[in-house]
Design an enzyme around this catalytic site. Structure first.
Site, PDB file in Angstrom:
ATOM      1  CE  LYS A   2      -4.060   1.901   0.184  1.00 55.25           C
ATOM      2  NZ  LYS A   2      -3.582   2.804  -0.890  1.00 55.25           N
ATOM      3  CB  SER A  52      -5.739   4.704   1.656  1.00 57.26           C
ATOM      4  OG  SER A  52      -5.568   5.876   0.902  1.00 57.26           O
ATOM      5  CG  ASP A  60       3.030  10.945  -3.194  1.00 59.18           C
ATOM      6  OD1 ASP A  60       2.876  10.728  -1.986  1.00 59.18           O
ATOM      7  OD2 ASP A  60       4.020  11.544  -3.644  1.00 59.18           O
ATOM      8  CE  LYS A  90       4.669   7.411  -2.109  1.00 62.44           C
ATOM      9  NZ  LYS A  90       3.676   7.804  -1.091  1.00 62.44           N
ATOM     10  CD  GLN A 115       3.193   4.692   2.306  1.00 61.71           C
ATOM     11  OE1 GLN A 115       3.746   5.570   1.671  1.00 61.71           O
ATOM     12  NE2 GLN A 115       2.073   4.907   2.974  1.00 61.71           N
ATOM     13  CE  LYS A 147       3.805   7.866   5.720  1.00 59.31           C
ATOM     14  NZ  LYS A 147       3.610   8.734   4.530  1.00 59.31           N
TER      15      LYS A 147
END
Length: 449
Positions: free
Chosen positions: A93, A381, A169, A129, A114, A117
């Site tokens: 993701k 999301s 993004d 990503k 990510q 996070k």
């Protein structure tokens, strides 16, 4: 950069050797390894299973050609990327970025961040990503549609709601997500709404997703201030950037009683002593798609545009860097500290350089790292994926309440972890260790993968 534990130095050396020239990726890995020395000392089994080495190596790196035709009938070639970094907690993701600065190192840095996070959100999502060096600025809607379709023609073979779920993004908003989802549906003959997030409300999007990153940042900052018996009410705030994250951070700061004095774009910044007029800013950036200098022309006497200046020269209580990586340097940090800044919260991904972060810590400035403070976007999301899976659509209020709950949980987890590892108030260390611990536990359970 600060020294890391000697047990982890070989890991960093191998990352530098294997990923030559990828400065942002090196920076992101160094920051995490710097925090993990305390973890390895407490849990030596992590080193025995090479967990840290595996986390630093992407599971998959995809690079592809994107040919498309511009309005003049000329064939253009761009390069596309998707780095599927870690799927221990769930499907990959992470967003898609369209910007001329995009290269493999940038995407790997973003994908690595990510992982942690996404882990901090507590949601079942892994880290990844993607993006392209395509520049959407100045392109027509037709050109952007054709590029998005060409990009998705290749990327779609690597996606799926249980495999990899991109979002937007920099340079990728609702328009671009719509074009990519349309092409995905066309090529696969499946209405798989959960394969992309950030969608429009009429075809499976989530309320509060547009606002989520900016809102989440401010919820996190408010929680930090509360630990000192303070709040945003009455605070003077500066927000870099003027895109989606910045606009909704400004919105939520105002709701909490703060006053945003300045925001910026790539050419300079607007200083408005009366406070940024949010309705006018939205008109300039979201409807007219103009530069910030037009805000000043339309606002009048209280607003000034400083071309080429640094927004961090503006005295403030709270600084929220929401533009791009490494935008806030050591020099900027020195200026902010001199002018009395109390808290810095990252709305962008790694917008503060390592020397800036060190200066904030050394001078008692509260600092919120992006992997924790801007996690509201990806958290929402994941809530969009949840709604798609259940064929449901939540109200704005329900979604925002869930977002606020998640951000409070992230804050408390980071703070408690920092305390556990004898670094009270160090949210960088707390975020890195808390995120790592969740991923590491999952990886140990799954075996050597």
């Amino acid at each position: 950069m600060s020294k890391i534990d000697e047990k982890l130095q070989p890991v960093l050396d191998e990352v530098l050797r294997r990923n030559a020239g990828e400065a942002e990726f090196h920076q992101a890995v160094h920051e995490v390894l710097e925090s993990l020395g305390r973890v390895v000392a407490k849990h030596p089994d992590y080193a025995n299973h090479a967990l840290i080495e595996r986390i630093c190596e992407p599971e998959r790196q995809i690079i592809f050609r994107v040919p498309w035709v511009d309005d003049a009938g000329q064939v253009q070639i761009n390069r596309g990327f998707r780095v599927q970094f870690n799927s221990a907690l769930g499907p990959y993701k992470g967003g898609i970025r369209f910007h001329p600065s995009v290269n493999l190192g940038i995407i790997k840095f973003l994908g690595f961040e990510q992982i942690f996070k996404n882990a901090l959100t507590g949601m079942p999502i892994g880290g990844g990503k993607g993006g392209s060096d395509f520049n959407p600025r100045g392109r027509s809607d037709g050109e952007i549609m054709r590029f998005c379709q060409a990009f998705m023609t290749e990327l779609q073979r690597h996606l799926g709601e249980y495999t990899d779920v991109p979002a937007g993004d920099i340079g990728v908003g609702g328009r671009e997500i719509g074009y990519m989802f349309g092409q995905y549906k066309r090529l696969t003959n499946r209405y798989e709404a959960g394969v992309l997030t950030g969608k429009g409300l009429v075809y499976g999007g989530s309320r509060a997703r547009t606002e989520a990153t900016g809102f989440g940042l401010v919820y996190f900052v408010q929680q930090m201030l509360a630990t000192k018996g303070a709040a945003l009410d009455g605070k003077r705030v500066v927000v870099s950037g003027s895109g989606n994250v910045a606009i909704y951070a400004i919105d939520k700061v105002r709701q909490f009683g703060g006053k945003v004095l300045a925001c910026s774009d790539s050419n300079g910044y607007v200083l408005d002593e009366a406070g940024i007029d949010l309705d006018l800013l939205r008109e300039v950036k979201e409807i007219r798609r103009e530069r910030l200098s037009d805000y000043v022309r339309m606002k009048g006497a209280t607003a000034h545009y400083i071309e080429g200046g640094s927004i961090w020269d503006v005295p403030c209580d709270v600084a929220l860097p929401c533009a791009t990586q490494n935008e806030l340097t050591g020099k900027d940090a020195t200026t902010l500290i001199k002018n009395g800044v109390q808290l810095v919260g990252e709305g962008a991904n790694m917008p503060s350089t390592p020397d800036a972060v060190d200066l904030f810590h050394q001078n008692g400035v509260m600092f919120a790292p992006g992997k924790a403070a801007n996690a509201g976007g990806v958290a929402t999301s994941a809530l969009e994926m949840q709604q798609n899976a259940s064929r449901d659509s939540w109200t704005f209020e329900k979604t925002e309440d869930r977002l606020a709950q998640i951000m409070r949980g992230i804050h408390d987890n980071c703070a408690a972890t920092a305390d556990e590892y004898s670094a009270p108030g160090n949210y960088v260390l707390g975020a890195n260790i808390a995120g790592f611990a969740r991923v590491a536990e999952a990886m140990q359970s799954l075996g050597v993968i």
